[in-house]
Design an enzyme around this catalytic site. Sequence first.
Site, short mmCIF file in Angstrom:
data_model
loop_
_atom_site.label_atom_id
_atom_site.label_comp_id
_atom_site.label_asym_id
_atom_site.label_seq_id
_atom_site.Cartn_x
_atom_site.Cartn_y
_atom_site.Cartn_z
N TRP A 51 -19.79 14.32 -18.69
CA TRP A 51 -19.76 14.83 -17.38
C TRP A 51 -21.17 15.30 -17.34
CZ3 TRP A 51 -17.06 11.33 -14.74
CH2 TRP A 51 -15.77 11.06 -15.04
N ASN A 89 -10.41 4.18 3.44
CA ASN A 89 -9.99 3.85 1.92
C ASN A 89 -11.24 3.16 1.03
OD1 ASN A 89 -8.17 3.83 -0.45
ND2 ASN A 89 -8.31 1.77 -0.06
N TRP A 118 -8.32 9.33 -7.54
CA TRP A 118 -9.55 9.83 -8.22
C TRP A 118 -9.52 9.40 -9.46
CZ3 TRP A 118 -14.21 11.30 -7.03
CH2 TRP A 118 -14.41 11.70 -5.48
N GLU A 121 1.01 -1.22 -0.05
CA GLU A 121 0.05 -0.05 0.03
C GLU A 121 0.95 1.31 -0.07
OE1 GLU A 121 -3.24 0.11 -0.57
OE2 GLU A 121 -3.00 -2.01 -0.69
N TRP A 155 -14.49 14.01 -11.82
CA TRP A 155 -13.66 13.23 -10.95
C TRP A 155 -12.87 14.87 -10.28
CZ3 TRP A 155 -8.58 14.43 -11.61
CH2 TRP A 155 -8.01 14.45 -12.80
N TRP A 207 1.67 1.94 -3.32
CA TRP A 207 1.01 2.79 -4.38
C TRP A 207 1.10 4.19 -3.79
CZ3 TRP A 207 -2.41 1.77 -8.03
CH2 TRP A 207 -2.74 0.38 -8.19
P1 FAD Z 1 -3.26 2.25 5.30
O1 FAD Z 1 -3.99 1.21 4.75
O2 FAD Z 1 -2.60 2.12 6.67
O3 FAD Z 1 -1.74 2.41 4.29
C1 FAD Z 1 -0.56 2.75 4.60
C2 FAD Z 1 -0.22 3.99 3.79
O4 FAD Z 1 -0.08 3.63 2.55
C3 FAD Z 1 -1.14 5.26 3.74
O5 FAD Z 1 -1.04 5.89 4.92
C4 FAD Z 1 -0.74 5.78 2.62
O6 FAD Z 1 0.44 6.78 2.63
C5 FAD Z 1 -0.44 4.71 1.57
N1 FAD Z 1 -1.62 4.17 0.80
C6 FAD Z 1 -2.63 3.45 1.21
N2 FAD Z 1 -3.51 3.11 0.09
C7 FAD Z 1 -2.89 4.25 -0.85
C8 FAD Z 1 -3.54 4.42 -1.98
N3 FAD Z 1 -4.49 3.65 -2.60
N4 FAD Z 1 -2.72 5.22 -2.82
C9 FAD Z 1 -1.56 5.80 -2.50
N5 FAD Z 1 -1.10 5.66 -1.14
C10 FAD Z 1 -1.81 4.90 -0.37
N6 FAD Z 1 -4.35 9.11 0.21
C11 FAD Z 1 -3.46 9.98 0.58
O7 FAD Z 1 -2.43 9.93 1.31
N7 FAD Z 1 -3.97 11.38 0.30
C12 FAD Z 1 -4.77 11.72 -0.59
O8 FAD Z 1 -5.28 12.54 -0.74
C13 FAD Z 1 -5.80 10.40 -1.01
N8 FAD Z 1 -6.78 10.74 -1.76
C14 FAD Z 1 -7.44 9.60 -2.13
C15 FAD Z 1 -8.61 9.79 -2.81
C16 FAD Z 1 -9.29 8.71 -3.48
C17 FAD Z 1 -10.69 8.98 -4.17
C18 FAD Z 1 -9.13 7.43 -3.01
C19 FAD Z 1 -9.72 6.46 -3.55
C20 FAD Z 1 -7.74 7.27 -2.30
C21 FAD Z 1 -6.89 8.24 -1.93
N9 FAD Z 1 -5.91 8.16 -0.89
C22 FAD Z 1 -5.35 9.26 -0.61
C23 FAD Z 1 -5.34 6.88 -0.72
C24 FAD Z 1 -5.92 6.07 0.38
O9 FAD Z 1 -7.15 6.24 0.60
C25 FAD Z 1 -5.36 6.65 1.78
O10 FAD Z 1 -3.86 6.57 1.47
C26 FAD Z 1 -5.45 5.79 2.93
O11 FAD Z 1 -6.94 5.54 3.12
C27 FAD Z 1 -5.09 6.27 4.24
O12 FAD Z 1 -5.40 5.41 5.34
P2 FAD Z 1 -4.11 4.64 6.19
O13 FAD Z 1 -3.13 5.67 6.30
O14 FAD Z 1 -4.92 4.13 7.25
O15 FAD Z 1 -3.90 3.61 5.11
#
Ligand code: FAD
Length: 471
Positions: free
Chosen positions: A299, A334, A375, A268, A352, A271
């Site tokens: 849109w 997420n 997005w 993750e 979006w 990502w």
């Molecule tokens: P955990 O599941 O604990 O993951 C650990 C770390 O991995 C996160 O803190 C984050 O840094 C990274 N990570 C996890 N999932 C993703 C992902 N899909 N993409 C990129 N990095 C990821 N994340 C942001 O940090 N900033 C945003 O502005 C953002 N906008 C988003 C918009 C949309 C529409 C979607 C679907 C996802 C977005 N995310 C964003 C990704 C993700 O939702 C969040 O990083 C995650 O929910 C953060 O929670 P966590 O730290 O508990 O994640």
Amino acid sequence: MTTIVWFRRDLRLADNPALRHAAAHGPVVAAFIVDETDPRPPGGASRWWLHHSLAALERSLGAMVYLSGDPLTELCKLVGETGADAVFWNRCYEPHAIKRDKAIKAALADAGIAARSFNAGLLAEPWELATGAGEPYKVFTPFWRALSARGYEKPLGRARPGGAAPAGIGTRLDALDLLPSGPNWAAGWNRIWTPGEAGAAARLDRFVADGLAGYATLRDRPDLAHVSRLSPHLHFGEISPRQVFARVDWAAGEDAALSPDVEKFRSEIGWREFSHHLLYHYSDLPAANWKDTFDAFPWRESAADLAAWQRGMTGYPLVDAGMRELWRTGTMHNRARMVAASFLTKHLRIDWRHGQAWFWDTLVDADLANNAAGWQWVAGSGADAAPYFRIFNPTTQARRFDPDGAYIRRWCPELATLPDADIHAPFEADNGMLAQAGIRLGETYPEPIVDHGEARAAALAAYGTIGAGRG
Ligand code: FAD
């Protein structure tokens, strides 16, 4: 030799190469500049976080110089005022930051000031990884394979910078005006979040102790506490991905049963790296469809539907719970982000970029790369994106990922007394059950603003009007 360390999104003392190298050279002047030339300044929730994170950093360092304006002008002035002969910083990867930093490095060099930048925020620089053909990666899996194969550098220890606080330079943190004025929508956030390096370390410790075991399977459950909530800490650089990797790898070394969870968690963060790789190579990612066929997507413009989505009043409980969690806490799980974003772009067929803008203002982890990539992934217009025609059913998603409705009950309390069988779709409940739960659809909780089946058909028809394009 006095060195200015220009803090940006590296608000920590440990594993901070710019600070560590500066401290090794002599006295350090720590500075933060509100960049008034930034075309995408941080939104309200990020500014709240930034204020508290800077306050924590100032407490750790003993002194900070706060400035506001054009960073080039402000840094040149600060060099003159402090007699510094070097300026060090850790890199940012947004298109504006790259252009700005290049110009600043050149101007400082012309003035005979040593300017050095370092990598503190990513496991690999976005330009260091390329496909066999020398191209940027467009697909996550091979990107992640290549990144994993490189390994990562061991985090640096905590820097112990010395240096006198320069008196009378810059302004106070409060004067940067980062906190909400007028209604304080962030009241109570200090109980949910602890911005700053110590808060980040505590959050990681708690996750490793309580959330990591089971992460691989339970991270999709918004009703459970199996995600790290590290994203704002990572965004502001209060902790580095190298530190996070070192910590979870240590945990897996202590307990081999954690390995699948650690592998999933690391991916993750992969990502996050992939999003930065994409933004670096496709600098218009936050503004333009990565797949240009989506430029022709029909849109809809509907201020009323957009407002219902923003306020968590769509009539679909999982979407509404997510949007209300966002407004009340500055974050959203997420899974709920994916379902809410899908609802906006597919059920409502709203561009979006409107969703991205709302998230930018309301998320404490708002991050140009992750937000744009997230997005575009959901909308289907991005690199390695979810296909547009795979349309989440918000009710099925709710039943699967919030089976007892605990997440919905927390954020949509007006539905709390509905039985588990009805909580995910009150519009399907019989009138007697609704009356018993004190719910009047359209009054105490909205009727669905669109019918799922009709919205799905309309979205697929709209998608059918655009061609194949870049992919
Ligand atoms: P955990 O599941 O604990 O993951 C650990 C770390 O991995 C996160 O803190 C984050 O840094 C990274 N990570 C996890 N999932 C993703 C992902 N899909 N993409 C990129 N990095 C990821 N994340 C942001 O940090 N900033 C945003 O502005 C953002 N906008 C988003 C918009 C949309 C529409 C979607 C679907 C996802 C977005 N995310 C964003 C990704 C993700 O939702 C969040 O990083 C995650 O929910 C953060 O929670 P966590 O730290 O508990 O994640």
